[in-house]
Scaffold this motif. Structure first.
Motif, PDB file in Angstrom:
ATOM      1  N   ARG A 166      -6.607   2.286  -4.315  1.00  0.00           N
ATOM      2  CA  ARG A 166      -7.935   1.674  -4.290  1.00  0.00           C
ATOM      3  C   ARG A 166      -7.901   0.249  -3.761  1.00  0.00           C
ATOM      4  NH1 ARG A 166      -8.824   4.775  -8.953  1.00  0.00           N
ATOM      5  NH2 ARG A 166      -8.122   3.160 -10.359  1.00  0.00           N
ATOM      6  N   VAL A 167      -6.751  -0.424  -3.886  1.00  0.00           N
ATOM      7  CA  VAL A 167      -6.681  -1.808  -3.381  1.00  0.00           C
ATOM      8  C   VAL A 167      -5.846  -1.861  -2.106  1.00  0.00           C
ATOM      9  CG1 VAL A 167      -7.044  -2.878  -5.612  1.00  0.00           C
ATOM     10  CG2 VAL A 167      -4.722  -2.294  -4.908  1.00  0.00           C
ATOM     11  N   GLU A 168      -5.906  -0.784  -1.318  1.00  0.00           N
ATOM     12  CA  GLU A 168      -5.056  -0.701  -0.131  1.00  0.00           C
ATOM     13  C   GLU A 168      -5.296  -1.857   0.845  1.00  0.00           C
ATOM     14  OE1 GLU A 168      -4.247   3.106   1.198  1.00  0.00           O
ATOM     15  OE2 GLU A 168      -2.610   2.293   2.383  1.00  0.00           O
ATOM     16  N   ARG A 169      -6.553  -2.343   0.891  1.00  0.00           N
ATOM     17  CA  ARG A 169      -6.852  -3.513   1.704  1.00  0.00           C
ATOM     18  C   ARG A 169      -5.912  -4.675   1.383  1.00  0.00           C
ATOM     19  NH1 ARG A 169     -12.039  -4.735   4.308  1.00  0.00           N
ATOM     20  NH2 ARG A 169     -12.897  -2.653   4.170  1.00  0.00           N
ATOM     21  N   PHE A 170      -5.680  -4.888   0.084  1.00  0.00           N
ATOM     22  CA  PHE A 170      -4.812  -5.988  -0.319  1.00  0.00           C
ATOM     23  C   PHE A 170      -3.356  -5.687   0.037  1.00  0.00           C
ATOM     24  CE2 PHE A 170      -8.539  -6.390  -2.971  1.00  0.00           C
ATOM     25  CZ  PHE A 170      -8.831  -7.738  -2.840  1.00  0.00           C
ATOM     26  N   VAL A 171      -2.989  -4.400  -0.100  1.00  0.00           N
ATOM     27  CA  VAL A 171      -1.630  -4.031   0.285  1.00  0.00           C
ATOM     28  C   VAL A 171      -1.411  -4.367   1.755  1.00  0.00           C
ATOM     29  CG1 VAL A 171      -0.013  -2.120   0.566  1.00  0.00           C
ATOM     30  CG2 VAL A 171      -1.453  -2.230  -1.464  1.00  0.00           C
ATOM     31  N   THR A 172      -2.389  -4.028   2.610  1.00  0.00           N
ATOM     32  CA  THR A 172      -2.265  -4.329   4.036  1.00  0.00           C
ATOM     33  C   THR A 172      -2.185  -5.827   4.271  1.00  0.00           C
ATOM     34  OG1 THR A 172      -3.537  -2.346   4.505  1.00  0.00           O
ATOM     35  CG2 THR A 172      -3.316  -3.933   6.288  1.00  0.00           C
ATOM     36  N   LEU A 173      -2.975  -6.580   3.512  1.00  0.00           N
ATOM     37  CA  LEU A 173      -2.943  -8.035   3.664  1.00  0.00           C
ATOM     38  C   LEU A 173      -1.581  -8.600   3.266  1.00  0.00           C
ATOM     39  CD1 LEU A 173      -4.344 -10.743   4.153  1.00  0.00           C
ATOM     40  CD2 LEU A 173      -5.156 -10.698   1.798  1.00  0.00           C
ATOM     41  N   PHE A 174      -1.077  -8.163   2.103  1.00  0.00           N
ATOM     42  CA  PHE A 174       0.231  -8.659   1.664  1.00  0.00           C
ATOM     43  C   PHE A 174       1.338  -8.192   2.607  1.00  0.00           C
ATOM     44  CE2 PHE A 174      -1.786  -9.265  -2.565  1.00  0.00           C
ATOM     45  CZ  PHE A 174      -1.442 -10.589  -2.719  1.00  0.00           C
ATOM     46  N   ASP A 175       1.190  -6.968   3.110  1.00  0.00           N
ATOM     47  CA  ASP A 175       2.165  -6.464   4.068  1.00  0.00           C
ATOM     48  C   ASP A 175       2.223  -7.365   5.296  1.00  0.00           C
ATOM     49  OD1 ASP A 175       3.831  -3.962   5.004  1.00  0.00           O
ATOM     50  OD2 ASP A 175       2.499  -4.464   6.664  1.00  0.00           O
ATOM     51  N   ALA A 176       1.055  -7.845   5.755  1.00  0.00           N
ATOM     52  CA  ALA A 176       1.027  -8.771   6.890  1.00  0.00           C
ATOM     53  C   ALA A 176       1.731 -10.076   6.533  1.00  0.00           C
ATOM     54  CB  ALA A 176      -0.420  -9.029   7.310  1.00  0.00           C
ATOM     55  N   CYS A 177       1.562 -10.516   5.280  1.00  0.00           N
ATOM     56  CA  CYS A 177       2.261 -11.740   4.841  1.00  0.00           C
ATOM     57  C   CYS A 177       3.770 -11.502   4.836  1.00  0.00           C
ATOM     58  CB  CYS A 177       1.801 -12.150   3.442  1.00  0.00           C
ATOM     59  SG  CYS A 177       0.067 -12.590   3.342  1.00  0.00           S
ATOM     60  N   GLY A 178       4.188 -10.337   4.329  1.00  0.00           N
ATOM     61  CA  GLY A 178       5.616 -10.015   4.319  1.00  0.00           C
ATOM     62  C   GLY A 178       6.173 -10.002   5.725  1.00  0.00           C
ATOM     63  N   LEU A 179       5.441  -9.389   6.647  1.00  0.00           N
ATOM     64  CA  LEU A 179       5.864  -9.346   8.044  1.00  0.00           C
ATOM     65  C   LEU A 179       6.023 -10.753   8.602  1.00  0.00           C
ATOM     66  CD1 LEU A 179       6.285  -7.427  10.538  1.00  0.00           C
ATOM     67  CD2 LEU A 179       3.904  -7.888  11.096  1.00  0.00           C
ATOM     68  N   ALA A 180       5.028 -11.614   8.328  1.00  0.00           N
ATOM     69  CA  ALA A 180       5.038 -12.980   8.848  1.00  0.00           C
ATOM     70  C   ALA A 180       6.263 -13.738   8.340  1.00  0.00           C
ATOM     71  CB  ALA A 180       3.752 -13.700   8.440  1.00  0.00           C
ATOM     72  N   LEU A 181       6.579 -13.513   7.065  1.00  0.00           N
ATOM     73  CA  LEU A 181       7.710 -14.228   6.484  1.00  0.00           C
ATOM     74  C   LEU A 181       9.038 -13.687   7.012  1.00  0.00           C
ATOM     75  CD1 LEU A 181       8.210 -16.345   4.181  1.00  0.00           C
ATOM     76  CD2 LEU A 181       8.976 -14.354   2.897  1.00  0.00           C
ATOM     77  N   PHE A 182       9.172 -12.355   7.039  1.00  0.00           N
ATOM     78  CA  PHE A 182      10.440 -11.743   7.423  1.00  0.00           C
ATOM     79  C   PHE A 182      10.802 -12.053   8.869  1.00  0.00           C
ATOM     80  CE2 PHE A 182      11.054  -8.048   4.230  1.00  0.00           C
ATOM     81  CZ  PHE A 182      10.916  -8.938   3.197  1.00  0.00           C
ATOM     82  N   CYS A 183       9.795 -12.045   9.775  1.00  0.00           N
ATOM     83  CA  CYS A 183      10.135 -12.289  11.179  1.00  0.00           C
ATOM     84  C   CYS A 183      10.674 -13.703  11.346  1.00  0.00           C
ATOM     85  CB  CYS A 183       8.942 -12.007  12.095  1.00  0.00           C
ATOM     86  SG  CYS A 183       7.599 -13.175  11.993  1.00  0.00           S
TER      87      CYS A 183
END
Lengths: 211, 211, 211
Positions: free
Chosen positions: B91-108
């Motif tokens: 139900r909060v998949e929007r937030f998962v996608t947002l945090f996933d983008a943050c994880g991507l930004a940090l990891f790269c």
């Protein structure tokens, strides 16, 4: 000076092999209707993947391709060109297959000799030569979601193993380096092309599959 | 003391990124109706896989995640929680996608800077930054038997490459470390979120596929 | 002299485990109607893949299997034999599953103890033990184009993790090496066989998948 010539020749051949392998990777992406990025990535892993597996297994990290920008530029160029020009490349697929065989012949030999340089015995060195030749295509097929084509009866890996074995064995003699490379590569290339022309296939299992 | 603060912040951000990546891995397992163990394993490889590939390629073995139990506990926790609470997380998949983008930004960014630390040039370092960001998701998709989602027109890897490149280039200047990290991560995050909001897609091949 | 006996015993058990794992790899190839080469390659990666992943992650390169021709000959033999004798092997599949459980029990313990030897902590060492046991089968399934069977509710990886954990914990005591190995392997084997006999399965996700 001769040495430099040899080295330059080997690098040029290496880059040509990477380029052609990369083209086959990008073609798979185009045929799966994947995007430009996927074409470039599949080009990169197909061109460089075999060498990466070899280098990681023998502990030669970071792989040479990560220390020389030409090794990165070539597959990216191949991927982008193939993405935009794929109908034209599809028409000359015969040549792609021919060059792919040349790439395989070169990679299996240079891969095996690099493994020897890192102190591996003849049998593992020949195997790593084969892995250098076929590894990129296997990663390409796994990422594109299909069973690796080398598993489906095409005569591809056996010539690579044979070429690598010839190079490893001759390398233990006093023959000049160039003779070792040419003999190994010719073995692989000749067998592969004969197999293509005559439609040779590896044996398939007989009898009912015992599911 | 500031240094310690930075380091702590980076570790916390790293663990948050791993957690969110791990949640996406476990969600894939749940949606494929795989079992609790698969959810945990997919959580682990999604959270840690990109860093493992980078560390193996640059020779930084054993990977940091194997020397610090927190890096193992976080994805396991994420996997188990997601397995049991997946309807709520869906139900909060929007937030998962947002945090996933943050994880991507940090990891790269952290991935690219680690590669620079190990002596790699700017181009391979930027590429390894991208690999750190996208590698876990690629392994997740391969293990779950689907073509990696990053290949299907979603704008995901290009922002990671851009963020990594910005970090690598600024790292050669005299700017403070934190500015380098923030600039790189912001580049990746901004581009990724803009792509999400506007539905940007990478170009698909044109013309008939030359099968 | 006892030490030599132990070492010989371990190598023999190791080779038996590799052989049986390799048989399962070749059986998958036969059932997918792949060719002789694919059977040999799948035999090789199934028998050796788990150890390769472990060795690459802990930096023990080149992997031991590449420095000892017996470790290469065994899976090749298993692959060729299985390819030609698969109907007979299919009839004794019960024994294949039993030996496979023995291979798993051994690999998880020796894998974990090797990771300890390379300085890893107990938690990562236990995880690498599990990876050593299940890694080959996962690569086999990915190359054969199917979702890894260990993800589909079969109780396979949990026993491996438990056996590895027991070995790692007992290894910190003063118990003799052989006791450590036997205790860890028995834990894994017993749990795996109990799971097989009773049809235990890992829990599946509940509730609607939030697609």
């Amino acid at each position: 000076m001769l040495d430099t010539d040899y080295a330059t020749t080997l690098v040029v051949l290496d880059l040509v092999g990477i380029f052609v392998f990369a083209v086959t990777g990008a073609l798979v992406a185009v045929r799966k209707n994947l995007d430009l990025f996927a074409a470039t990535v599949l080009a990169g892993v197909t061109g460089l993947g075999g060498g990466f597996i070899r280098d990681v297994l023998i502990g030669a990290t970071p792989p040479a391709a990560l220390a020389d920008w030409r090794y990165l530029l070539v597959p990216v160029t191949a991927g982008v060109l193939t993405f935009f020009l794929h109908p034209a490349i599809g028409r000359v697929e015969r040549f792609v297959t021919l060059f792919d065989a040349c790439g395989l012949a070169l990679f299996c030999v240079t891969g095996a000799l690099k493994a020897v340089d890192y102190g591996l015995g003849p049998l593992p060195a020949a195997l790593l030569g084969m892995v250098t030749g076929i590894g990129g295509g296997v990663i390409r097929d796994v990422l594109a979601g299909r069973v690796p084509v080398i598993f489906e009866g095409v005569l591809y890996a056996t010539p690579a193993l044979a070429g690598a074995a010839v190079a490893v064995l001759l390398d233990r003699s006093d023959l000049p380096f160039i003779v070792v490379v040419v003999a190994g590569a010719t073995t692989c290339l000749g067998w592969r092309l004969l197999g293509l022309v005559r439609g040779w296939r590896a044996p398939l299992p007989r009898g009912p599959a015992s599911v």
